[in-house]
Design a protein around this motif. Structure first.
Motif, PDB file in Angstrom:
ATOM      1  N   PHE A 166       0.794  -1.186  -0.036  1.00 27.09           N
ATOM      2  CA  PHE A 166      -0.176   0.044   0.102  1.00 27.09           C
ATOM      3  C   PHE A 166       0.891   1.184   0.008  1.00 27.09           C
ATOM      4  CE2 PHE A 166      -2.486  -3.089   2.368  1.00 27.09           C
ATOM      5  CZ  PHE A 166      -3.304  -3.582   1.520  1.00 27.09           C
ATOM      6  N   ALA A 167       0.449   2.228  -0.696  1.00 30.17           N
ATOM      7  CA  ALA A 167       1.620   3.521  -0.882  1.00 30.17           C
ATOM      8  C   ALA A 167       0.823   4.677  -0.248  1.00 30.17           C
ATOM      9  CB  ALA A 167       1.464   3.677  -2.502  1.00 30.17           C
ATOM     10  N   ALA A 168      -0.029   4.376   0.391  1.00 31.77           N
ATOM     11  CA  ALA A 168      -0.718   5.760   1.320  1.00 31.77           C
ATOM     12  C   ALA A 168      -1.035   5.020   2.755  1.00 31.77           C
ATOM     13  CB  ALA A 168      -1.518   6.352   0.621  1.00 31.77           C
ATOM     14  N   ALA A 169      -0.919   5.978   3.614  1.00 34.60           N
ATOM     15  CA  ALA A 169      -1.361   5.746   5.029  1.00 34.60           C
ATOM     16  C   ALA A 169      -2.784   5.257   5.004  1.00 34.60           C
ATOM     17  CB  ALA A 169      -1.114   6.614   6.071  1.00 34.60           C
ATOM     18  N   PRO A 170      -3.314   4.406   5.688  1.00 36.96           N
ATOM     19  CA  PRO A 170      -4.756   3.764   5.558  1.00 36.96           C
ATOM     20  C   PRO A 170      -5.512   5.003   6.000  1.00 36.96           C
ATOM     21  CG  PRO A 170      -3.725   3.069   7.672  1.00 36.96           C
ATOM     22  CD  PRO A 170      -2.759   3.539   6.809  1.00 36.96           C
ATOM     23  N   GLU A 171      -5.531   5.974   6.950  1.00 37.86           N
ATOM     24  CA  GLU A 171      -6.157   7.054   7.197  1.00 37.86           C
ATOM     25  C   GLU A 171      -6.205   8.190   6.070  1.00 37.86           C
ATOM     26  OE1 GLU A 171      -2.426   7.575   9.644  1.00 37.86           O
ATOM     27  OE2 GLU A 171      -3.762   5.835   8.931  1.00 37.86           O
ATOM     28  N   ASP A 172      -5.313   7.987   5.092  1.00 36.19           N
ATOM     29  CA  ASP A 172      -5.236   9.010   4.179  1.00 36.19           C
ATOM     30  C   ASP A 172      -6.039   8.547   2.640  1.00 36.19           C
ATOM     31  OD1 ASP A 172      -4.025  10.658   5.502  1.00 36.19           O
ATOM     32  OD2 ASP A 172      -1.778  10.234   4.777  1.00 36.19           O
ATOM     33  N   ASP A 173      -5.997   7.036   2.710  1.00 37.16           N
ATOM     34  CA  ASP A 173      -6.736   6.320   1.421  1.00 37.16           C
ATOM     35  C   ASP A 173      -8.353   6.352   1.759  1.00 37.16           C
ATOM     36  OD1 ASP A 173      -5.182   5.986  -0.717  1.00 37.16           O
ATOM     37  OD2 ASP A 173      -4.847   3.952  -0.071  1.00 37.16           O
ATOM     38  N   ALA A 236       3.945   5.325   3.182  1.00 33.18           N
ATOM     39  CA  ALA A 236       2.676   4.858   3.818  1.00 33.18           C
ATOM     40  C   ALA A 236       2.833   4.960   5.455  1.00 33.18           C
ATOM     41  CB  ALA A 236       2.306   3.714   3.480  1.00 33.18           C
ATOM     42  N   LEU A 237       4.255   4.352   5.770  1.00 32.78           N
ATOM     43  CA  LEU A 237       4.701   4.456   7.141  1.00 32.78           C
ATOM     44  C   LEU A 237       4.884   5.943   7.734  1.00 32.78           C
ATOM     45  CD1 LEU A 237       7.289   1.810   8.566  1.00 32.78           C
ATOM     46  CD2 LEU A 237       7.654   4.159   9.067  1.00 32.78           C
ATOM     47  N   LEU A 238       5.554   6.585   6.778  1.00 30.29           N
ATOM     48  CA  LEU A 238       6.060   7.979   7.492  1.00 30.29           C
ATOM     49  C   LEU A 238       4.596   8.824   7.462  1.00 30.29           C
ATOM     50  CD1 LEU A 238       9.279   8.787   5.709  1.00 30.29           C
ATOM     51  CD2 LEU A 238       8.944   8.218   8.094  1.00 30.29           C
ATOM     52  N   GLU A 239       3.568   8.675   6.548  1.00 31.11           N
ATOM     53  CA  GLU A 239       2.357   9.475   6.564  1.00 31.11           C
ATOM     54  C   GLU A 239       1.800   8.905   7.919  1.00 31.11           C
ATOM     55  OE1 GLU A 239       1.477   9.895   1.928  1.00 31.11           O
ATOM     56  OE2 GLU A 239       0.589   8.182   3.016  1.00 31.11           O
ATOM     57  N   HIS A 240       1.763   7.737   8.184  1.00 29.97           N
ATOM     58  CA  HIS A 240       0.887   7.418   9.445  1.00 29.97           C
ATOM     59  C   HIS A 240       1.691   7.888  10.500  1.00 29.97           C
ATOM     60  CE1 HIS A 240      -1.512   4.732  11.764  1.00 29.97           C
ATOM     61  NE2 HIS A 240      -0.593   4.553  12.453  1.00 29.97           N
ATOM     62  N   ALA A 241       2.936   7.754  10.790  1.00 36.92           N
ATOM     63  CA  ALA A 241       3.660   8.482  11.853  1.00 36.92           C
ATOM     64  C   ALA A 241       3.322  10.073  12.119  1.00 36.92           C
ATOM     65  CB  ALA A 241       5.037   8.026  11.772  1.00 36.92           C
ATOM     66  N   ALA A 242       3.271  10.619  10.962  1.00 36.40           N
ATOM     67  CA  ALA A 242       3.026  12.078  10.927  1.00 36.40           C
ATOM     68  C   ALA A 242       1.656  12.301  11.459  1.00 36.40           C
ATOM     69  CB  ALA A 242       3.112  12.610   9.735  1.00 36.40           C
ATOM     70  N   ASN A 243       0.731  11.430  11.075  1.00 38.52           N
ATOM     71  CA  ASN A 243      -0.582  11.463  11.272  1.00 38.52           C
ATOM     72  C   ASN A 243      -0.905  11.050  12.912  1.00 38.52           C
ATOM     73  OD1 ASN A 243      -1.464  12.333   8.764  1.00 38.52           O
ATOM     74  ND2 ASN A 243      -1.946  10.407   8.203  1.00 38.52           N
ATOM     75  N   GLN A 244      -0.170  10.468  13.660  1.00 34.74           N
ATOM     76  CA  GLN A 244      -0.159   9.894  14.817  1.00 34.74           C
ATOM     77  C   GLN A 244       0.702  10.776  15.625  1.00 34.74           C
ATOM     78  OE1 GLN A 244      -2.363   7.227  15.910  1.00 34.74           O
ATOM     79  NE2 GLN A 244      -3.134   7.622  13.735  1.00 34.74           N
ATOM     80  N   MET A 268       7.274  13.977  -0.019  1.00 29.67           N
ATOM     81  CA  MET A 268       8.335  14.041   1.236  1.00 29.67           C
ATOM     82  C   MET A 268       8.268  15.509   1.921  1.00 29.67           C
ATOM     83  SD  MET A 268       9.299  10.884   1.444  1.00 29.67           S
ATOM     84  CE  MET A 268       7.521  10.588   1.190  1.00 29.67           C
ATOM     85  N   SER A 269       8.471  16.589   0.774  1.00 30.86           N
ATOM     86  CA  SER A 269       8.741  17.971   1.355  1.00 30.86           C
ATOM     87  C   SER A 269       7.670  18.142   2.124  1.00 30.86           C
ATOM     88  CB  SER A 269       9.077  18.912   0.401  1.00 30.86           C
ATOM     89  OG  SER A 269       8.925  20.235   0.696  1.00 30.86           O
ATOM     90  N   SER A 270       6.368  17.789   1.951  1.00 27.00           N
ATOM     91  CA  SER A 270       5.131  18.038   2.797  1.00 27.00           C
ATOM     92  C   SER A 270       5.479  17.295   4.106  1.00 27.00           C
ATOM     93  CB  SER A 270       3.884  17.610   1.894  1.00 27.00           C
ATOM     94  OG  SER A 270       2.717  18.008   2.931  1.00 27.00           O
ATOM     95  N   LEU A 271       5.888  16.307   4.034  1.00 26.24           N
ATOM     96  CA  LEU A 271       6.027  15.290   5.366  1.00 26.24           C
ATOM     97  C   LEU A 271       7.101  16.029   6.229  1.00 26.24           C
ATOM     98  CD1 LEU A 271       5.554  11.626   4.277  1.00 26.24           C
ATOM     99  CD2 LEU A 271       4.277  12.806   6.043  1.00 26.24           C
ATOM    100  N   GLU A 272       8.186  16.616   5.507  1.00 30.82           N
ATOM    101  CA  GLU A 272       9.192  17.030   6.555  1.00 30.82           C
ATOM    102  C   GLU A 272       8.807  18.336   7.217  1.00 30.82           C
ATOM    103  OE1 GLU A 272      13.812  16.467   4.333  1.00 30.82           O
ATOM    104  OE2 GLU A 272      12.035  17.662   3.316  1.00 30.82           O
ATOM    105  N   ASN A 273       7.656  19.112   6.505  1.00 31.93           N
ATOM    106  CA  ASN A 273       7.237  20.448   7.013  1.00 31.93           C
ATOM    107  C   ASN A 273       6.276  19.923   8.223  1.00 31.93           C
ATOM    108  OD1 ASN A 273       8.821  21.934   5.370  1.00 31.93           O
ATOM    109  ND2 ASN A 273       7.336  22.044   3.570  1.00 31.93           N
TER     110      ASN A 273
END
Length: 361
Positions: A166-173, A236-244, A268-273
């Motif tokens: 899966f290429a996106a965090a579950p809460e983003d899909d 997906a893992l990093l998106e989920h980590a940021a969301n949590q 990736m830039s958005s996640l860094e920010n």
């Protein structure tokens, strides 16, 4: 030994210790498949006999090896009766020993749903994003997979299912929409079919979720390393980590050949920010074949060459690796040399026909 006489040849029973659970294994099914289908949280990752995560000890009974266990198990493990659940078909009732997962039991359930390939998008010259709309959410608690897991996808006219993360965090899909990144494999049956013309509208079957690759609890720093379509799991893992609200310092080394092979840079830039205050996410692309006279100002060489020096506290670090087997193997060795505990190194090897007969394409 129990139940060897009078048992139908269509099925056998596997007793799982120390949990005391029992499951029926149909003729032709492997032990891991039967365990997951029954809802057991059996540790696993690749399901093609390359990672060893599903290994267990055969206490009683007989199994048929679908592939050589010695490919991933050492001599001591083989002498101690260890087998690979994903590569074992039952020849009798059996008793096995394996520590089933507990804390992440909600990830154990797998199910199958029909769907349609609703959209495609080229990310690089050889990596495509697929969007699949499914009829029903995959059967896990809350209807969500875990960021880092993968699914089996069956495409029309293709000989067997293929596994994609899966290429996106579950809460983003959307609950009924799944995203995957697929790399074109030279002469690959599926990817040749997929890349040669627009396949949107094609019916598909999706099964899952599978795998034990997800972010573990911890307070120390995190290092992620990926290459090619391995971006999917780590993204997906990093998106989920940021969301949590993750507050752990994290570095993500991404290996590619040239600038033309980089993608998801905006994501990736958005996640860094958006990474939570008090900690930092650093995304570091590394190019192995970028022309020497180009305008590239970033790191060059093999991505694993740049592991040393990225963290100051390796002893408490966790590592998450996703990509081709040679990169994974080199990264594991480097991380051990830095002092990372082997139990804190988690990986998902992306296999294709060139690296494993039953691998991913």
């Amino acid at each position: 030994m129990f139940g060897l006489f009078g048992k139908s040849k269509k099925e056998f029973q596997a007793r799982v210790q120390p949990s005391g659970k029992s499951l029926e294994v149909q003729a032709g099914d492997n032990l891991l498949k039967a365990g997951l289908a029954s809802g057991l949280n059996w540790p696993h990752d690749c399901r093609v006999g390359s990672c060893g995560t599903c290994k267990c000890r055969l206490v009683e009974g007989k199994v048929k090896e679908l592939s050589d266990f010695a490919y991933v198990l050492d001599g001591d493990e083989l002498n101690n009766g260890m087998i690979l659940a994903c590569q074992s078909q039952l020849k009798s009732d059996i008793v096995v020993e394996v520590e089933l997962g507990t804390g992440d039991a909600e990830a154990a359930g797998v199910s199958t749903t029909e769907g349609v390939l609703s959209a495609t998008r080229m990310l690089t010259h050889d990596i495509m994003e697929l969007t699949i709309t499914i009829d029903h959410p995959l059967r896990v608690k809350g209807g969500h997979y875990k960021a880092g897991q993968y699914a089996d996808i069956t495409f029309p006219g293709i000989s067997r299912p293929r596994s994609y993360s899966f290429a996106a965090a579950p809460e983003d899909d959307d609950r009924n929409e799944l995203t995957f990144f697929i790399r074109k494999v030279p002469n690959g049956e599926l990817t040749t079919w997929l890349f040669e013309e627009d396949r949107t509208g094609s019916p598909v079957t999706v099964s899952g979720p599978y795998g034990s690759f997800w972010l573990r609890e911890g307070e120390g720093p995190v290092v992620c390393i990926a290459g090619g379509s391995g971006m999917s799991s780590i993204k997906a893992l990093l998106e989920h980590a940021a969301n949590q609200g993750c507050t752990r310092d994290t570095v993500y080394l991404f290996g590619a050949r040239t600038q033309a092979d980089l993608y998801c840079l905006d994501a990736m830039s958005s996640l860094e920010n958006q990474w939570n205050s008090g900690s930092k996410l650093r995304f570091i692309p590394v190019l192995s074949d970028e022309p020497a006279d180009s305008d590239w100002q970033g790191l060059r060489g093999m991505v694993t060459e740049h592991i040393p020096g990225q963290l100051s506290d390796w002893a408490s670090a966790q590592a998450y690796l996703c990509g081709p087997p040679p990169m994974i193997d080199a990264a594991i060795e480097s991380l051990k040399q830095q002092g990372v505990n082997n139990s804190e190194i988690h990986f998902d090897k992306f296999l294709d026909a060139s690296s494993m007969p039953n691998g991913r394409q």
